[in-house]
Enzyme design. Structure first.
Site, PDB file in Angstrom:
ATOM      1  N   CYS A  37     -52.516  -3.066 103.053  1.00 46.93           N
ATOM      2  CA  CYS A  37     -53.587  -2.605 103.927  1.00 46.93           C
ATOM      3  C   CYS A  37     -54.428  -1.513 103.297  1.00 46.93           C
ATOM      4  CB  CYS A  37     -52.977  -2.039 105.201  1.00 46.93           C
ATOM      5  SG  CYS A  37     -51.964  -0.587 104.887  1.00 46.93           S
ATOM      6  N   ARG A  67     -59.953  -4.537 102.353  1.00 45.93           N
ATOM      7  CA  ARG A  67     -58.519  -4.403 102.096  1.00 45.93           C
ATOM      8  C   ARG A  67     -57.691  -5.171 103.123  1.00 45.93           C
ATOM      9  NH1 ARG A  67     -56.347  -0.635  98.648  1.00 45.93           N
ATOM     10  NH2 ARG A  67     -57.867   0.538  97.437  1.00 45.93           N
ATOM     11  N   CYS A1173     -41.867 -29.513  67.765  1.00 52.45           N
ATOM     12  CA  CYS A1173     -40.736 -28.597  67.994  1.00 52.45           C
ATOM     13  C   CYS A1173     -39.428 -29.390  67.987  1.00 52.45           C
ATOM     14  CB  CYS A1173     -40.920 -27.893  69.333  1.00 52.45           C
ATOM     15  SG  CYS A1173     -39.456 -27.055  69.954  1.00 52.45           S
ATOM     16  N   CYS A1179     -36.890 -19.181  68.504  1.00 50.56           N
ATOM     17  CA  CYS A1179     -38.255 -18.647  68.698  1.00 50.56           C
ATOM     18  C   CYS A1179     -38.267 -17.125  68.630  1.00 50.56           C
ATOM     19  CB  CYS A1179     -38.814 -19.060  70.059  1.00 50.56           C
ATOM     20  SG  CYS A1179     -38.620 -20.799  70.470  1.00 50.56           S
ATOM     21  N   CYS A1184     -38.966 -19.977  63.135  1.00 45.98           N
ATOM     22  CA  CYS A1184     -39.050 -21.391  63.514  1.00 45.98           C
ATOM     23  C   CYS A1184     -39.140 -22.257  62.261  1.00 45.98           C
ATOM     24  CB  CYS A1184     -40.265 -21.622  64.401  1.00 45.98           C
ATOM     25  SG  CYS A1184     -40.530 -23.356  64.811  1.00 45.98           S
TER      26      CYS A1184
END
EC number: 1.4.7.1
Length: 1556
Positions: A37, A67, A1173, A1179, A1184
């Protein structure tokens, strides 16, 4: 040995889909409604009550309209209200017309009552109210019907409108004021217990009255005619405008409540409710009878909102003798530890220290505005997560609110403009006619009693003693046996306990959780695994446990909790622990300390699955009897008397034991008489500790985990690894301390992801969702925990315990079982992302040829293998329990929508360039663009070269524009259609935002919701640094929260910002599934989002704590169905498109998601697999092996993926979707979205653990078979008319943009003018990019600017404001200048007053900001390149900065430079207290010794004076030699060799990297 459950009989439709033992779907405050609020107060100290103040309060309320929120009818407000003094002049008219004498002053009580509309029910209610009032020896004077104008209400509000009347009462002589309010409080409590249906008392007091309703703020005064009556006078007003995540009008939920207007969300509510319920049995206060106190109960209620319950707790304290200020200090305390300012106020620290042992804080973002009619005041939460600005006039008129500028006061009269800092308060004593500031308020409360003396005498502190180094068991085989019996696996030891002991931190992993839910697994799982951690998103923020740890604490208290209502010395008789993990030495110290300690064994004789339930009942009875006998600490222990667990013994799982004892003690009214310690072998991971504390444990001694650390360290293999340097050499005490440190760091992270600062608030708060536990079990031990799909009984839990037991006895194997819960292994737990799956998919996408004219048989064969592998998998996800339930005949494939149409619904996940290599990232984007689908940029910006359309591709598929890619075609573009805005704002520039078709606000990530991210310096190459506006090698931190989103209305503001800069782009909000996401999504829809994405807990990640991957978030099936259901019920479904992602791998998954309500479908990990992949799951290491998830050049060269492979994969998916649609008899996905009537529970599934699952929550969605209108969405939502439209429509501005000329314009502003200048910036960026505009547009403004003034400002734009501005000034600023100075008539000293709000210059990528005054919290947070000069700031200044230069010519708050890895900051320290306010983790504080540094500082101050005329700046320049020595320079390691920080370094030309 490999242990499996015996398979039970196949499930039938009835046994799974329905269950008389209905699961618990969640508390109403969690699943139905959250709110936020705008709030504030106005008070006039000197003058008499007048009507002008009431009018100003209504105007201020109107200025908060943005708001608030509205219902689906766009007219019924979510709630607005005011609290004022009793309007005696107005009520005098009522007395006069009835010839009644009006009682004096505070002998008149007025109740504002919502009554039923039905007349007979209304009469019954009135009669009962009068009866209760008379029992309190009060006289009913009559009922006054409140005049209203119902014609102004929206349709929904009108349909739910109560009949509104006021009851007027008086009291005998000698009963007035506080005593009358006490009797009215008791009467109201009694009335509320009986009259709950269609009845509500808004207020009942002799001093205050509340007018509120489900209206928009501007309608309140039109609806309540009293408020426009000149006779309605008051000397104060509290006002509140509500934003609810629900659209069903509920008049009582409008605020203010009885004492309180609350902006924020209490994260710890369930714990606060449980502990308050426990207190109810022991309420005691002098002057009150037991009967009177019992009449107040229940004080709190799980069915009510956080604001309602906090108000109730506050009122209990106030009516029993505390001032509202002291009550607020007790319930919502400041972060008094690590607070330099409190060193001069030790009594305040003592006050908070005393109450920390009695009352767990109500924790969460909160601006509290309150009044009892004698005091009106406001307080801010410990983290300062809501804005609070105030101004004071020379005649003591004070206005405080969520925004500045809501009341139009003459600038010449204003003597002070300020803000509340974290934990601060301000108040007005209406009787004494005084304004009270923070320390004055707190000193007054703290000096009432000698709290410090009481603590010194009564409290015992258990120091962190050294660990016992002697082993518990004589041989390693015994250790293995005990580990096996208590549920350890090889992975638990090797991947959890050992890294914690050796490295001192939680283990990190990647790729998400692709294993079955615990309840679906055929492997035995610990009870902890059935609990999913909840986390903060949208309605409240997570916090940073590393950079903001100064406001956090793991301290716990042991012993009986004293009487909250009356301070006494004996209430301080407790034992304080630094953290909940106690070792054996510390546990012994507790046992021999000043409190009475009793041990209760949780072991039992093993005699089949029913023996656990018997043992549990015995445990509960013993615990109750022991506490009744005087025990103040209860130790629940599973240590066997003979040192080791035997073949005929088993144990009650510690989580079950502590939860059962906790709840049964609450029910017996004994919970506050004793604390619970768990002494257990079955606790080793941070999740385990969090569960135990969350369900009631105050401390845990993990004796077998500590023994496991000892045995690991003593093992010969460990010693050899240390000798040869493969492990860091540490001694045993260090290993044990490392383990403790890891647990504590993990607990901080778990707390922080929910936005909780204190473990004391997390204690008993049960911030989890159970997935797979039956209602009976939950009610017995975990009451109040959501468990939507039902599941295990106590006997089923016993079965799991017995399976682990069977691994250890009668004979233990030579090593622990490895079930492969983390890493895939043959024969272990099923993983969806397995090598077999990857290989079959790689073969399929490589073999498929687009336009293959029927020659793709081999490719389809491979895809069929892939599809069958997933189709025939063990039951892994909830959707695997479902099958199709066609309601019409199948149709031919030719009748179904095309592949080209279906693929447009596909998106890739938001994987950042940084987590992925450049090659992998661009390949995905090109593929999705070929399909007409959408790729997601992830966080980190995007190279402008990717916005080009390729026209230089040769016959080999190579392009000099993107020479590192292969398989290209002319017409390709690597531009990501979805541009992500994440918490770090890296690379978020105007041009970036203008290049997107969608702008995604990432609120959370499936694998680590509630957490931030960190890109290590080794991954920040020159290219990555260029994109992210940083320096190579500098670690880049993404904060856990968006620092401009602490609530739903904040999210609405960012959505507004993005629609403002790019009105053609849709705005999407990414959420992660958890209980309550439906009501959050309703709020997001009302906040004007276009798309909501729901991610499941199984989403992938480049790096995340293992405990988060495994234990946070919920399945997307639960999330999507909950969101779809709530949006339909709230008539909001047409406003947003719904997207699902998380573990989607096949067309079957897509159709399942569609049937559950999703319209678009996201693919993350599987898209990476399609481009190459191999699921190496490294990772997080930057290693990798195939170049997909690494920044190492040599590894990136191994990337072999081409866009065509990804295209082929999505064609396969779309073809499968087509075949399934044909099978169901439908022509398009649109025809089946939300049609769960086309689903049924599978009858052929065999589960090994339970037959008690119920899937009603997935299947019982609103019937949408006929009405499909909600699928028609507005393409892009609008912000409506805005000031920027007028600016852009000006011919001179258009001329300047189109021909790059100069224009200057002047405008007046008010606080409802938000994001001013941003649409202009977007228009320029669209035409010229970030740097191409060579004209100059100067806009001069006067007034109070709304939020986000100058957001995303560009080069060539100068915004000059006379007045003040609210939060987020210069957010995302990329260039140009923003200048803010006080109003010309202002008489105050600018350097001492606040001129701009919180979180200014957030994520700035350039430009200059000059503000002639002070800023709020988190100034320049995550600033990349921006430069600024201001004259003071709040806490967390320069947090997470990676570049730029900041100059602060005045005082700052604490935690300066936390997470600051780049840039420079200069601070004028005239008091000499800056060093204690610095976060020293990264930055170094030094005096300015380098000439280039002095030159930089002086030139910025000179520019500041030129732009603002700053008196402070002028004084500094005039006395430069005097002031220079008072400046500090904050220098992160990346800048220590810069010429500005180091005079020994020569200035060289900086290298600038452009896109390649």
């Amino acid at each position: 040995m490999s242990f499996q459950y015996p398979l039970l009989a196949p499930m039938t439709n009835s046994s799974v889909a329905t269950n008389s033992n209905q699961p618990f779907l969640g508390q109403p405050w969690l699943v139905e409604e959250r709110d936020a609020c705008g709030v504030g107060f106005i008070a006039n100290l000197r003058g008499k009550p007048d009507h002008t103040l009431v009018e100003q309060a209504l105007k201020a309320l109107g200025c908060m309209e943005h708001r608030g929120g509205c219902s689906a009818d766009n007219d019924s407000g979510d709630g607005a209200g005011v609290m004022t003094a009793i309007p005696r002049e107005l009520l005098a008219q009522w007395f006069n017309t009835r010839n009644l004498p009006m009682p004096d002053g505070d002998r008149l009580g007025v109740g504002m009552v919502f009554l039923p509309q039905e007349p007979s029910a209304r009469e019954v209610a009135r009669a009962y109210v009068e009866e209760v009032v008379r029992l309190e020896k009060l006289t009913v004077l009559g009922w006054r019907e409140v005049p209203v104008n119902s014609d102004v209400l929206g349709i929904q509000a009108k349909n739910n409108q109560p009949h509104i009347e006021q009851i007027l009462v008086t009291c005998p002589e000698g009963c007035a004021g506080d005593e009358l309010d006490r009797r009215l409080y008791i009467a109201r409590s009694i009335i509320g217990k009986k009259l709950a249906e269609d009845f509500y008392v808004c207020s009942f007091s002799c001093r205050t009255i509340v007018y509120k309703g489900m209206v928009r703020s501007i309608i309140l005064g039109e609806f309540y005619l009293d408020l426009k009556n000149p006779g309605y006078t008051s000397n104060f007003a509290v006002y509140h405008r509500r934003f609810s995540t629900n659209t069903m009008p509920k008049w009582p939920l409008a605020q203010p409540m009885r004492l309180l207007g609350h902006n924020g969300e209490i994260n710890t509510l369930l714990g606060n409710i449980n502990w308050m319920a426990a207190r109810e049995k022991e309420l005691e206060v002098s002057g009150w009878t037991k009967a009177e106190l019992e009449a107040l109960t229940p004080i709190v209620n799980q069915a009510n909102s956080d604001s309602y319950n906090l108000d109730s707790a506050l009122e209990l304290l106030v009516r029993t003798g505390r001032s509202p200020l002291e009550a607020a200090m007790i319930l919502v305390p400041e972060a008094y530890k690590n607070q330099p300012a409190l060193k001069d106020y030790p009594e305040i620290s003592d006050f908070h220290d005393y109450y920390s042992g009695l009352q767990e804080p109500w924790d969460g973002p909160a601006l509290l505005v309150f009044s009892d009619g004698k005091i009106v005041g406001a307080g801010l939460d410990r983290n300062g997560l809501r804005p609070a600005r105030y101004c004071i006039t020379k005649d003591d008129y004070i206005v405080l609110g969520s925004e500045a500028g809501v009341v139009d006061l003459p600038e010449v009269d204003i003597v002070e403009k300020g803000r509340l800092a974290p934990g601060q308060m301000i108040a007005v004593d209406l009787a004494e006619q005084k304004i009270l500031k923070n320390y004055q308020i707190k000193q007054q409360a703290a000096q009432k009693y000698p709290y410090g003396e009481w603590i010194k005498i009564q409290r015992q502190t258990v120091a962190s003693d050294s660990f016992a180094e002697k082993t518990l068991f004589n041989d390693a085989q015994t250790v293995l046996q005990q580990q096996a019996a208590f549920g350890y696996t090889a992975e638990d030891v090797e991947m959890v306990v050992v890294p914690m002991a050796s490295q001192g931190k939680e283990p990190t992993f990647c790729m998400g959780d692709d294993t079955p839910l615990a309840v679906l697994s055929h492997k035995p799982r610990l009870l902890y695994d059935y609990f999913k951690q909840r986390f903060a998103q949208v309605t409240n923020p997570p916090i940073d446990p590393l950079r903001e740890n100064l406001v956090m604490s793991l301290a716990m208290f042991l012993g009986k909790r004293g009487n909250l209502l009356e301070p006494k010395a004996e209430s301080a008789r407790t034992i304080k622990l630094r953290s909940p993990l106690v070792n054996e030495v510390e546990l012994q110290a507790i046992k021999t300390g000043q409190l009475q300690v009793a041990e209760v064994s949780t072991l039992y004789d093993l005699d089949g699955v029913n023996s656990l339930e018997t043992a549990l009942d015995n445990l509960v009875k013993t615990a109750i009897a022991t506490v009744q006998a005087g025990a103040e600490i209860l130790v629940l222990t599973d240590r066997p008397n003979g040192a080791i667990l035997t073949e005929n013994q088993s144990f009650i799982p510690p989580l079950l034991a502590v939860g059962a004892v906790h709840h049964h003690l609450i029910r017996a009214g004994l919970r506050l008489k004793a604390s619970l310690i768990v002494d257990t072998a079955q606790c080793w991971s941070t999740h385990h500790f969090a569960c135990l504390v969350g369900y009631g444990a105050s401390a845990i001694c993990p004796y077998l985990a500590l023994e496991s650390v000892r045995q690991w360290w003593l093992d010969e293999k460990t010693q050899k690894l240390m000798e040869n340097g493969r492990l860091d050499r540490i001694d045993l005490p260090t290993a044990l301390k490392n383990y403790r440190q890891s647990v504590e760091a993990g607990l901080f992270k778990i707390l922080s992801k929910m936005g909780i600062s204190l473990l004391a608030s997390y204690h008993g708060a049960q911030i989890f969702e159970a997935i797979g536990l039956g209602a009976e079990l939950v009610e017995y031990a975990f009451a109040g925990t959501t468990s939507r799909v039902g599941g295990l009984t106590i006997a089923d839990v016993a079965g799991e315990v017995m399976v682990f037991h069977g691994m250890a006895f009668p004979e233990m194997a030579k090593k622990l079982e490895n079930f492969g819960f983390v890493n895939y292994r043959p024969g272990g737990e099923y993983h969806m992302n397995s090598p077999e799956m990857s290989k079959s998919l790689h073969k399929a996408v490589a073999a498929y040829k687009v336009g293959g004219n029927g020659n793709n048989g081999e490719a389809y064969d491979h895809y069929e293998l892939y599809r069958q592998y997933l189709k025939d998998r063990p039951v892994t996800a909830l959707r695997d329990l479902l099958d199709f339930n066609a309601d019409q005949p199948a149709i031919s494939l030719e009748e179904v929508e095309s592949v080209e149409s279906i693929v447009k619904r596909f998106c890739t996940g938001g994987m950042s360039l940084g987590a992925l290599s450049r090659e992998a990232h661009e390949t995905l984007a090109i593929a999705m663009n070929r399909l007409g689908a959408k790729s997601n940029s992830g966080e980190g910006g995007e190279d402008v070269v990717r916005y080009l359309t390729l026209d230089d591709v040769d016959s080999e598929g190579n392009s000099p524009t993107l020479p590192h890619l292969h398989g290209l075609q002319n017409g390709d573009t690597a531009n990501s259609a979805i541009k992500q805005i994440a918490s770090g704002r890296f690379g978020v520039t105007p041009e970036y935002l203008m290049s997107g078709k969608q702008l995604e606000i990432k609120m959370a990530q499936g694998a680590k919701p509630g957490e931030g991210g960190q890109l290590p310096g080794k991954k920040v190459s020159e290219y990555i640094a260029m994109l992210r506006r940083s320096k190579p090698g500098v670690t880049l931190i993404s904060p856990p929260p968006h620092h401009d989103i602490y609530s739903i209305e904040d999210l609405a503001q960012l959505i507004y910002d993005l629609h403002q800069i790019n009105p053609e782009a849709q705005v999407s909000v990414k959420l992660v599934a958890e209980i309550g996401i439906g009501t959050i999504a309703a709020g997001v829809a009302k906040a004007n989002a276009d798309i909501i994405q729901i991610s499941g807990h199984d989403g992938g990640t480049g790096a995340s704590p293992l405990s988060s991957i495994k234990h946070a978030g919920s399945p997307w099936e639960l999330g999507v169905t909950e969101v779809h259901r709530v949006l339909m019920e709230n008539q909001l479904r047409d406003r947003v498109l719904l997207r699902a992602d998380g573990g989607l791998k096949t067309g079957w998954d897509v159709v399942m998601a569609a049937l559950m309500g999703a319209e678009e479908y996201g693919f993350g990990s599987i898209a990476m697999i399609a481009e190459g992949c191999i699921m190496a799951r490294v990772c997080h290491t930057n290693n990798c092996p195939v170049g997909v998830a690494t920044q190492q050049e040599r590894l990136r060269q191994r990337f072999k993926g081409v866009p065509g492979q990804v295209v082929n994969f999505f064609y396969f998916i779309a073809e499968e979707v087509r075949s399934l649609l044909a099978h169901l008899g439908y022509r398009s996905l649109d025809d089946i979205i939300g049609r769960t009537d086309l689903l049924k529970v599978r009858s052929d599934v065999q589960l090994s653990k339970t037959q008690n699952l119920t899937l009603d929550c997935l299947l019982n969605l609103p019937d949408t078979k006929q009405n499909r209108q909600w699928l028609n969405h507005e393409p892009v939502h609008s912000n409506g008319p805005v000031l920027d439209d007028d600016i852009l429509a000006d011919p001179d501005i258009q001329e300047a943009i189109n021909h790059q000329t100069t224009a200057t314009k002047t405008y007046r502003l008010v606080n409802t003018d938000r994001t001013v200048g941003t649409r202009l910036s977007g228009a320029i960026a669209k035409k010229y990019g970030n740097n191409g505009f060579e004209g100059n547009i100067t806009l001069n403004f006067q007034g109070a600017a709304g939020q986000s003034f100058g957001a995303f400002n560009l080069d060539g734009m100068t915004l000059h404001l006379q007045g003040e501005a609210n939060d987020y000034v210069g957010k995302g600023m990329n260039g140009g200048e923003i200048v803010i100075v006080p109003h010309p008539q202002a008489s105050f000293a600018p350097e001492d007053n606040v001129i701009i709000g919180n979180t200014c210059l957030y994520g700035a990528t350039g430009g200059n900001l000059y503000a002639n005054g002070r800023a709020g919290e988190r100034f320049a947070v995550r600033n990349s390149v921006g430069k600024a000069v201001i004259e003071g700031a709040g806490d967390h200044c320069c947090e997470y900065m990676t570049g730029g230069v900041i100059v602060v010519l005045g005082p700052v708050g604490r935690n300066v430079g936390a997470g600051m890895t780049g840039g420079l900051a200069y601070f004028l320290d005239e008091v000499g207290d800056l060093p204690e306010k610095i976060n020293p983790e990264i930055i170094t504080l030094q005096r300015i010794t380098a000439s280039k540094g002095e030159e930089q500082l002086k030139s910025l101050i000179t520019a500041h004076v030129e732009h603002t005329g700053s008196p402070k700046g002028k004084a500094i320049l005039a006395n430069w030699s005097d002031y220079l020595g008072k400046f500090w320079q904050a220098v992160p390691p990346s800048e220590k060799d810069s010429p500005e920080a180091n005079g020994d370094v020569s200035l060289t030309g900086e290298k600038t990297l452009t896109s390649v």
